[in-house]
Design a protein around this motif. Structure first.
Motif, short mmCIF file in Angstrom:
data_model
loop_
_atom_site.label_atom_id
_atom_site.label_comp_id
_atom_site.label_asym_id
_atom_site.label_seq_id
_atom_site.Cartn_x
_atom_site.Cartn_y
_atom_site.Cartn_z
N GLY A 97 11.27 -12.51 -11.40
CA GLY A 97 12.02 -11.60 -10.57
C GLY A 97 11.19 -10.53 -9.90
O GLY A 97 11.58 -9.98 -8.87
N ASN A 98 10.02 -10.21 -10.46
CA ASN A 98 9.22 -9.10 -9.93
C ASN A 98 7.83 -9.52 -9.50
O ASN A 98 6.98 -8.66 -9.27
N ALA A 99 7.58 -10.82 -9.38
CA ALA A 99 6.21 -11.28 -9.13
C ALA A 99 5.62 -10.69 -7.84
O ALA A 99 4.51 -10.16 -7.85
N ALA A 100 6.36 -10.80 -6.74
CA ALA A 100 5.83 -10.31 -5.46
C ALA A 100 5.61 -8.81 -5.50
O ALA A 100 4.59 -8.30 -5.02
N GLU A 101 6.55 -8.08 -6.09
CA GLU A 101 6.44 -6.63 -6.18
C GLU A 101 5.28 -6.23 -7.08
O GLU A 101 4.59 -5.25 -6.82
N HIS A 102 5.05 -7.00 -8.14
CA HIS A 102 3.95 -6.69 -9.06
C HIS A 102 2.60 -6.79 -8.36
O HIS A 102 1.73 -5.93 -8.54
N VAL A 103 2.42 -7.84 -7.57
CA VAL A 103 1.15 -8.02 -6.86
C VAL A 103 0.91 -6.87 -5.89
O VAL A 103 -0.19 -6.30 -5.82
N THR A 104 1.94 -6.51 -5.13
CA THR A 104 1.78 -5.43 -4.17
C THR A 104 1.52 -4.10 -4.86
O THR A 104 0.80 -3.25 -4.35
N ALA A 105 2.11 -3.88 -6.04
CA ALA A 105 1.86 -2.65 -6.79
C ALA A 105 0.39 -2.52 -7.15
O ALA A 105 -0.19 -1.43 -7.07
N CYS A 106 -0.22 -3.63 -7.52
CA CYS A 106 -1.65 -3.60 -7.85
C CYS A 106 -2.49 -3.31 -6.60
O CYS A 106 -3.49 -2.59 -6.67
N VAL A 107 -2.08 -3.85 -5.45
CA VAL A 107 -2.80 -3.59 -4.20
C VAL A 107 -2.71 -2.10 -3.85
O VAL A 107 -3.69 -1.47 -3.45
N VAL A 108 -1.54 -1.52 -4.02
CA VAL A 108 -1.34 -0.10 -3.75
C VAL A 108 -2.21 0.74 -4.68
O VAL A 108 -2.84 1.72 -4.26
N ALA A 109 -2.24 0.38 -5.97
CA ALA A 109 -3.05 1.13 -6.93
C ALA A 109 -4.54 1.00 -6.61
O ALA A 109 -5.30 1.95 -6.77
N TYR A 110 -4.95 -0.18 -6.14
CA TYR A 110 -6.35 -0.39 -5.77
C TYR A 110 -6.76 0.54 -4.65
O TYR A 110 -7.92 0.96 -4.56
N LYS A 111 -5.80 0.90 -3.78
CA LYS A 111 -6.05 1.84 -2.69
C LYS A 111 -5.90 3.30 -3.13
O LYS A 111 -5.93 4.20 -2.30
N ASP A 112 -5.73 3.51 -4.41
CA ASP A 112 -5.59 4.85 -5.00
C ASP A 112 -4.29 5.53 -4.60
O ASP A 112 -4.22 6.76 -4.56
N LYS A 113 -3.25 4.78 -4.31
CA LYS A 113 -1.92 5.33 -4.07
C LYS A 113 -1.14 5.26 -5.38
O LYS A 113 -0.14 4.56 -5.51
N MET A 114 -1.59 6.02 -6.35
CA MET A 114 -1.04 5.91 -7.70
C MET A 114 0.38 6.43 -7.81
O MET A 114 1.15 5.98 -8.66
N ASP A 115 0.75 7.41 -6.98
CA ASP A 115 2.13 7.90 -7.03
C ASP A 115 3.11 6.78 -6.68
O ASP A 115 4.18 6.66 -7.28
N LEU A 116 2.73 5.96 -5.71
CA LEU A 116 3.59 4.83 -5.34
C LEU A 116 3.65 3.81 -6.47
O LEU A 116 4.72 3.29 -6.81
N ALA A 117 2.50 3.51 -7.05
CA ALA A 117 2.45 2.52 -8.13
C ALA A 117 3.24 2.98 -9.35
O ALA A 117 4.00 2.21 -9.94
N ILE A 118 3.08 4.25 -9.72
CA ILE A 118 3.82 4.80 -10.86
C ILE A 118 5.32 4.80 -10.56
O ILE A 118 6.15 4.47 -11.42
N GLY A 119 5.67 5.17 -9.32
CA GLY A 119 7.08 5.20 -8.95
C GLY A 119 7.74 3.85 -9.06
O GLY A 119 8.90 3.73 -9.46
N VAL A 120 7.01 2.78 -8.72
CA VAL A 120 7.57 1.44 -8.81
C VAL A 120 7.62 0.96 -10.26
O VAL A 120 8.64 0.47 -10.73
N ALA A 121 6.53 1.11 -10.99
CA ALA A 121 6.45 0.59 -12.35
C ALA A 121 7.45 1.29 -13.28
O ALA A 121 8.31 0.64 -13.90
N ILE A 122 7.35 2.60 -13.38
CA ILE A 122 8.23 3.33 -14.30
C ILE A 122 9.62 3.52 -13.68
O ILE A 122 10.63 3.42 -14.37
N GLY A 123 9.66 3.78 -12.36
CA GLY A 123 10.95 3.98 -11.71
C GLY A 123 11.82 2.74 -11.78
O GLY A 123 13.03 2.83 -12.01
#
Length: 450
Positions: free
Chosen positions: A330-356
């Motif tokens: 259910g979350n495969a596509a979103e998981h991959v993009t979250a890692c791409v965002v974190a790789y770009k140092d957009k950690m607020d976005l990554a944290i918001g998706v993972a924990i949110g």
């Protein structure tokens, strides 16, 4: 979550000309007509007579079909994972013909991955037209639509164990698997990453409240194990009341995020993010949302129907399927993009998706399914099995410790991944016939000397 998901999708989409606004497109080279004509010949939706796209043609009989083809192509090219859409018709045909349950499960398993990506895409396109408040509510409702659809199908069939395991598994995969991968993706490029600890702390505190809401029914079940009272009825009453309170808390969180404390959640947008042109208008986005939702429901129907045969044939428990396999789908596509965002140092976005996203499942989807079960006559409760409740509580505890300082590194990511792998192994060997309820016998065995 509402604000984070919008920025999240902006960073996650592919870099194609379909994602650029008209102003961002490079100007045409007017140095020679031959060169311009050559470029137009390679573009099938361009009228070579005037260089105007066919989907903007003044003739309605040309404009409408070309516009449909244009929007379809832009939607399908929005994410590389959409190549897996070939499995959708195959999975539906296999399920309709009653073919081998293993084949039905695997093919529909793969089919739901791109459908989840399309559902997220259509939701973002629609919510972008409706302003922050309505758009936030849209994302809150459809952000985890795949998990919700699969769970509703399973609940209607009385597969309460699948529903409970799927909800818990989605939470664990987000706060351990996704968050761990994000920490590692960011940590490989920099010594330390920072994020808004206030927002992360608020989300993790609500997760702790959700964990408490699961521990209390399990504890009550244990207390009533030797009572002559109707234990199941009392647990149902407690679950229904607790579910209502959890939904109220989630609504208050939306007010907190969208109205009263919006500045806390706007840190990423204040830093400046690139503008993202919307591809679909409100009507096409709504049509896409409805079509994809129906197709997901059909694939989920065949997926759930094949689970019993998979359990009998392979020996894998329903708990492992619901808690480990289905959440990854259910979350495969979103998981991959979250890692791409974190790789770009957009950690607020990554944290918001993972924990949110985890908080959304815990405080919204799970109690919603309890209330839905109440309505349709299925005894869905918040009394998860004892082992699952303990695992959930410990996972929330670990994540709270890791994010409380507002900093992350690759070692913390490895801690999250290691914890998730241990949990996956534990549920892989967890027998299907185990009575994991927190009763007196379980408590006595837990504290008994070896």
């Amino acid at each position: 979550m509402p604000n984070y998901r919008s920025d999240f999708v902006k960073h996650g989409r592919g870099k194609g000309t379909g994602n650029l606004s008209r102003e961002d497109m490079p100007p045409n080279d007017d140095q020679g007509d031959g060169q311009a004509d050559s470029g137009n010949e390679r573009t099938p939706l361009i009228d070579r007579s005037n260089g105007k796209p066919l989907y903007e043609d003044e003739r309605a009989w040309v404009r409408w079909p070309m516009n449909f083809m244009h929007l379809t192509w832009e939607t399908l090219s929005s994410n590389y994972v959409n190549v897996l859409l070939v499995f959708v018709p195959v999975g539906i045909v296999l399920g309709a013909l009653g073919m081998d349950p293993t084949a039905v499960f695997v093919v529909n398993f793969l089919a739901i991955v791109p459908l989840a990506a399309l559902l997220s895409f259509a939701t973002e396109e629609l919510s972008a037209k409706m302003g922050q408040t309505i758009g936030g509510l849209m994302n809150a409702s459809f952000g985890n639509a795949v998990e919700l659809i699969v769970s509703i199908v399973a609940l209607r069939k009385g597969e309460i164990r699948i529903v409970q395991a799927s909800m818990l598994g989605s939470i664990l995969s987000n706060i351990l698997l996704v968050l761990g991968c994000c920490f590692i993706a960011s940590g490989v490029r920099r010594e330390e990453s920072r994020f808004n600890e206030t927002v992360a702390s608020t989300m993790s505190s609500l997760m702790a409240v959700a964990a408490t809401c699961l521990i209390i029914p399990a504890t009550l079940y244990s207390s009533l194990s030797d009572s002559t009272a109707d234990t199941e009825k009392n647990i149902l009453v407690l679950s229904h009341g607790t579910a209502i309170i959890m939904l109220i808390l989630y609504c208050l969180y939306l007010v907190f995020q969208l109205k009263t404390h919006t500045k806390l959640f706007d840190a990423e947008s204040q830093e400046g993010t690139e503008d993202q042109a919307e591809i679909l208008g409100p009507i096409p986005a709504t049509i896409a949302l409805v079509i994809v939702t129906v197709v997901v429901a059909v694939c989920a129907e065949y997926l759930v129907d094949s689970i019993d045969a998979i359990v009998e044939k392979s020996g894998i428990s329903k708990t492992f399927i619901g808690l480990i396999l289905l959440p990854i789908v259910g979350n495969a596509a979103e998981h991959v993009t979250a890692c791409v965002v974190a790789y770009k140092d957009k950690m607020d976005l990554a944290i918001g998706v993972a924990i949110g996203s985890s908080m959304q499942i815990a405080l919204f989807l799970t109690p919603f399914l309890v209330i839905l079960g109440w309505i349709i006559g299925q005894p869905m409760t918040l009394n998860f099995e004892g082992f699952e409740t303990v695992v959930f509580f410990l996972s929330v505890l670990v994540v709270n410790y890791l994010i409380q300082d507002g900093k992350s590194n690759y070692l913390e990511g490895c801690m999250c991944l290691g914890t998730y792998i241990i949990i996956a192994i534990a549920f892989f060997v967890y027998p299907e016939d185990s009575n994991g309820k927190v009763g007196g016998g379980m408590v006595k065995r837990f504290f008994a000397p070896n």
